[in-house]
Every structure is written in C-alpha cells, then in structure tokens.
Design a protein around this motif. Structure first.
Motif, PDB file in Angstrom:
ATOM      1  N   GLN A 110       0.867  -1.174   0.000  1.00  0.00           N
ATOM      2  CA  GLN A 110       0.000   0.000   0.000  1.00  0.00           C
ATOM      3  C   GLN A 110       0.911   1.233   0.000  1.00  0.00           C
ATOM      4  O   GLN A 110       1.841   1.327   0.817  1.00  0.00           O
ATOM      5  CB  GLN A 110      -0.898  -0.055   1.252  1.00  0.00           C
ATOM      6  N   HIS A 111       0.652   2.172  -0.903  1.00  0.00           N
ATOM      7  CA  HIS A 111       1.576   3.301  -1.111  1.00  0.00           C
ATOM      8  C   HIS A 111       1.864   4.112   0.166  1.00  0.00           C
ATOM      9  O   HIS A 111       3.025   4.450   0.450  1.00  0.00           O
ATOM     10  CB  HIS A 111       1.009   4.223  -2.201  1.00  0.00           C
ATOM     11  N   ILE A 112       0.818   4.435   0.928  1.00  0.00           N
ATOM     12  CA  ILE A 112       1.029   5.245   2.141  1.00  0.00           C
ATOM     13  C   ILE A 112       1.849   4.471   3.177  1.00  0.00           C
ATOM     14  O   ILE A 112       2.669   5.057   3.896  1.00  0.00           O
ATOM     15  CB  ILE A 112      -0.320   5.702   2.751  1.00  0.00           C
ATOM     16  N   GLY A 114       4.175   2.627   2.448  1.00  0.00           N
ATOM     17  CA  GLY A 114       5.535   2.867   1.967  1.00  0.00           C
ATOM     18  C   GLY A 114       6.080   4.171   2.537  1.00  0.00           C
ATOM     19  O   GLY A 114       7.167   4.204   3.124  1.00  0.00           O
ATOM     20  N   HIS A 115       5.299   5.252   2.416  1.00  0.00           N
ATOM     21  CA  HIS A 115       5.755   6.533   2.981  1.00  0.00           C
ATOM     22  C   HIS A 115       6.038   6.376   4.474  1.00  0.00           C
ATOM     23  O   HIS A 115       7.033   6.898   4.991  1.00  0.00           O
ATOM     24  CB  HIS A 115       4.711   7.622   2.761  1.00  0.00           C
ATOM     25  N   ILE A 116       5.164   5.666   5.181  1.00  0.00           N
ATOM     26  CA  ILE A 116       5.356   5.483   6.627  1.00  0.00           C
ATOM     27  C   ILE A 116       6.694   4.786   6.885  1.00  0.00           C
ATOM     28  O   ILE A 116       7.460   5.200   7.755  1.00  0.00           O
ATOM     29  CB  ILE A 116       4.175   4.679   7.219  1.00  0.00           C
ATOM     30  N   VAL A 135       1.904  13.412   5.034  1.00  0.00           N
ATOM     31  CA  VAL A 135       1.534  14.621   4.283  1.00  0.00           C
ATOM     32  C   VAL A 135       2.114  14.521   2.869  1.00  0.00           C
ATOM     33  O   VAL A 135       3.292  14.730   2.673  1.00  0.00           O
ATOM     34  CB  VAL A 135       2.034  15.906   4.982  1.00  0.00           C
ATOM     35  N   SER A 136       1.227  14.171   1.914  1.00  0.00           N
ATOM     36  CA  SER A 136       1.709  14.059   0.539  1.00  0.00           C
ATOM     37  C   SER A 136       0.756  14.810  -0.376  1.00  0.00           C
ATOM     38  O   SER A 136      -0.115  15.548   0.094  1.00  0.00           O
ATOM     39  CB  SER A 136       1.824  12.581   0.148  1.00  0.00           C
ATOM     40  N   GLY A 137       0.912  14.599  -1.684  1.00  0.00           N
ATOM     41  CA  GLY A 137       0.025  15.261  -2.631  1.00  0.00           C
ATOM     42  C   GLY A 137      -1.392  14.718  -2.550  1.00  0.00           C
ATOM     43  O   GLY A 137      -2.357  15.438  -2.745  1.00  0.00           O
ATOM     44  N   THR A 295       9.774  12.188  -1.060  1.00  0.00           N
ATOM     45  CA  THR A 295       8.863  12.104  -2.212  1.00  0.00           C
ATOM     46  C   THR A 295       8.864  10.654  -2.716  1.00  0.00           C
ATOM     47  O   THR A 295       9.613   9.813  -2.218  1.00  0.00           O
ATOM     48  CB  THR A 295       9.301  13.076  -3.324  1.00  0.00           C
ATOM     49  N   ASP A 296       7.999  10.371  -3.693  1.00  0.00           N
ATOM     50  CA  ASP A 296       7.805   8.987  -4.128  1.00  0.00           C
ATOM     51  C   ASP A 296       9.115   8.322  -4.546  1.00  0.00           C
ATOM     52  O   ASP A 296       9.892   8.884  -5.313  1.00  0.00           O
ATOM     53  CB  ASP A 296       6.804   8.945  -5.283  1.00  0.00           C
ATOM     54  N   ASN A 297       9.324   7.124  -4.022  1.00  0.00           N
ATOM     55  CA  ASN A 297      10.527   6.350  -4.320  1.00  0.00           C
ATOM     56  C   ASN A 297      10.217   4.876  -4.064  1.00  0.00           C
ATOM     57  O   ASN A 297       9.187   4.562  -3.459  1.00  0.00           O
ATOM     58  CB  ASN A 297      11.692   6.828  -3.423  1.00  0.00           C
TER      59      ASN A 297
HETATM   60 ZN    ZN Z   1       3.511   9.337  -2.418  1.00  0.00          ZN
END
Ligand code: ZN
Ligand code: KG4
Length: 330
Positions: A110-112, A114-116, A135-137, A295-297
């Motif tokens: 799940q993308h979020i 990933g950010h976590i 906090v993303s786009g 940012t996205d990676n």
């Molecule tokens: Zn993102």
C-alpha cells in the motif's frame, strides 16, 4: 533478505533494492517532472506511457548500481495502490512477470504504508507506539502505529491534502509545479505574518484536517489584487504548518503512550514544518533520513514489504496476476 521494489503510482518510475527493510543498496528514480511541468500537473495517459519507456532501463540501472544479479534477489515488491490505475499497472505487470519468471515471492504494498516506512530507511529499531503524520500530494493523515503494519487512522483531511494545497496555491501565485518546493523557496524572503489566513481546527478534540478554506482565502486575496508573492507564500506555508502541528500536539495529548512522532510523504521535505515540529515536540521526532526518501521512491516500498513479509511470510508466494487496487487502504 534483498527485496527488489517497484513504485509507479503517479509520475515517478522507481526501482530500489533494499536489504532487511533498512539498508538501501540502490534507489533509482526516473522523474517525469519536466514532462508534467508543461501541463501544470500529471496527465495520466502521458504518465503511463513514460512509465513504459522508463521501466526496463530503470530496472537495469538498479541492478547495476547495487552490483546485484537476479540470483541475489529474494523477493519482489510493488505498489498496488492507491494511485493512478494507468500508472500502477505498469509496475504491477512488471512485478508479476518477474515473480512468475524467477519464482520469487511477490509482496503487494500500500503506497502510504511505503511513505510510513521511509522512516526506517538507513535506521534501526523504533519504539512503538508511533504517531505518524503523512503529508503528501494525495494523503494527509494522522496514524497511530502500535506495531509493524498495525495502523489506526486517527484523523484525515476532509478535502485537500497538504501537498495538494501547496500545489494549488503555487499555481494561484504563478509559482509553477511542483508547488511545495516552489512555495518553500518563495517563502524564504517573505513575511509569515503579513496575511491573516484561516486555520480550520474543527472543534477542540478533532484530529481531522481541512485546507480548502485556506486555499479559497488565498484565492480571494489574489483576486482582490496587489498580493506580494513572497509574503503570501510565507503566510500560507505558516498556516499549513500551524494546522498540522496543532493536530499532532492534540493527538499526543489524547494518546500519552506515544513514544515517537514520524513525519512522512512529500511535504515532510518542508523545512519550516520540520523546524516547528522539532521545537514543539518533547518526544523523539523523525523525518526521512534523506529528501529522496520523502517524495515517491521505491526504497520505502521495499522497507514496507520487508516488514509485511517478516510478519506473515506464509502470505506471500510467486504470483503472475497482481493488478492495481486503487482503493487499497492501510
Ligand atoms: Zn507518495
Ligand atoms: O509523496 P509525494 O511525492 O506524492 C504523493 O504520494 O502524493 O508528495 C508530493 C507532494 C506534492 O504536493 C509536492 O508539492 C509536495 O509533496 N512537496 C512539498 C515539498 N516538497 C514536495 N511540499 C512542501 N514543501 C516541500 N519542500
């Protein structure tokens, strides 16, 4: 355990190889920023075609950079959602083919999440429970994490995400795309208290966010004319930071067992937000070790995948049919 991770949820074609969820062996990102700057935002069909062109060269570059061959890879991870379906499908298709051909376990991410997990990259253990501000786009949430992959959403935005607000206001001020870095830059020379802008607090206990009123207020002032761009950028940035920080402090008061606060997502790159949080918090405070993990990676996708796999290895096997899930929730 070495995981090759793929991320194509929006406008970055990214591949990384991550060892044991924390050590980044390579982190390749082919950005489409120049392509989308022309249109002031991402056109899904254009993004999808760019992913197709970039995918194989980025994979090759990642393996070369990490000095790995396919035999060194233990599992494949891919962002399954949320995101633009036409972009996600390039990643899920590529990961499915690799998993099938090489017989490697496939871990959908799940993308979020990933950010976590970007806060684990380059680091060791953390002390749970953790409060995460994403906090993303596309996302803006306060999440209580009591253990690995144990997420409770305490509050989310009712309208725009913080990054989306940065992008929209940058457009209003003629500052270009992406808006976050542009506003931060313009704000450097601005007066944070020049314009009186609203902060939606929505009652004493609320952990929700709202940024649409703030955006409208900027629009009204711009329409009225004679707005100083640097002062408006600084005042707007301060209003967003203020609202975010107040909600973090509220959550800490409501959940005193919290040990650490983590900041994640594209807006975690914002220096003013980091500075104000640093000052306001008594507990341990982390943001991603490097701007390239904000940012996205794909490195963050590899980290999240590792902790999913470690928790329930029996759930993952070689698969040839992972497809995007745009409503994939935490
Ligand atoms: Zn993102
Ligand atoms: O996490 P991300 O790369 O993509 C999404 O999953 O949405 O976040 C992108 C967002 C954009 O809205 C961009 O304007 C914002 O992150 N951003 C920033 C900064 N750098 C990127 N916002 C504020 N300050 C920054 N320095």
């Amino acid at each position: 355990m070495k995981i090759l991770a793929i991320e194509t949820s929006c406008d970055e074609t990214a591949v990384a190889i991550v060892e044991n969820g924390t050590k980044v062996l390579c982190n390749v990102v082919a950005s489409q920023i120049d392509l989308h700057a022309k249109t002031g935002g991402v056109v899904p069909e254009v993004a999808a075609r760019a992913h197709v062109v970039a995918m194989v060269p980025v994979l090759d570059e990642a393996l070369a950079e990490a000095s790995c061959t396919w035999d060194d890879i233990d599992a494949v991870a891919v962002t399954q959602g949320p995101g633009l379906v036409s972009s996600l499908i390039i990643g899920t298709e590529t990961a499915s083919v690799i998993s099938h051909m090489k017989g490697l376990p496939l871990i959908p991410v799940q993308h979020i999440s990933g950010h976590i997990y970007s806060n684990w990259l380059g680091r060791g253990e953390v002390q749970f429970p953790v409060l995460v501000l994403t906090v993303s786009g596309g996302h803006n949430e306060l999440i209580l994490m009591r253990g690995h992959h144990d997420f409770e959403v305490l509050g989310a935005t009712r309208d725009d995400a913080a990054g989306e607000a940065f992008d929209k206001v940058a457009r209003l001020l003629g500052l270009g795309y992406p808006g976050g870095p542009a506003i931060q830059k313009a704000a450097e020379n601005g007066d944070r208290s020049k314009y009186d802008l609203p902060r939606a607090m929505m009652g004493k206990e609320s952990l929700e966010f709202s940024f649409s009123g703030l955006k409208t207020s900027v629009l009204d002032k711009v329409r009225a004319g004679d707005v100083d761009v640097a002062d408006m950028a600084a005042s707007f940035q301060e209003a967003v930071v203020d609202a975010l920080v107040k909600k973090v402090l509220r959550a800490l008061a409501q959940y005193p067992e919290i040990q650490e606060v983590h900041l994640a997502g594209g807006v975690s790159a914002n220096l003013r937000l980091r500075e104000v949080l640093e000052e306001a918090l008594d507990v341990k405070f982390l943001y991603p070790e490097s701007i390239k993990y904000c940012t996205d990676n794909a490195a963050m996708i590899g980290a999240s995948a590792y902790f999913s796999y470690k928790k329930e290895p029996e759930n993952y096997s070689a698969m040839s049919n992972i497809t995007p899930n745009s409503s994939f929730s935490l």
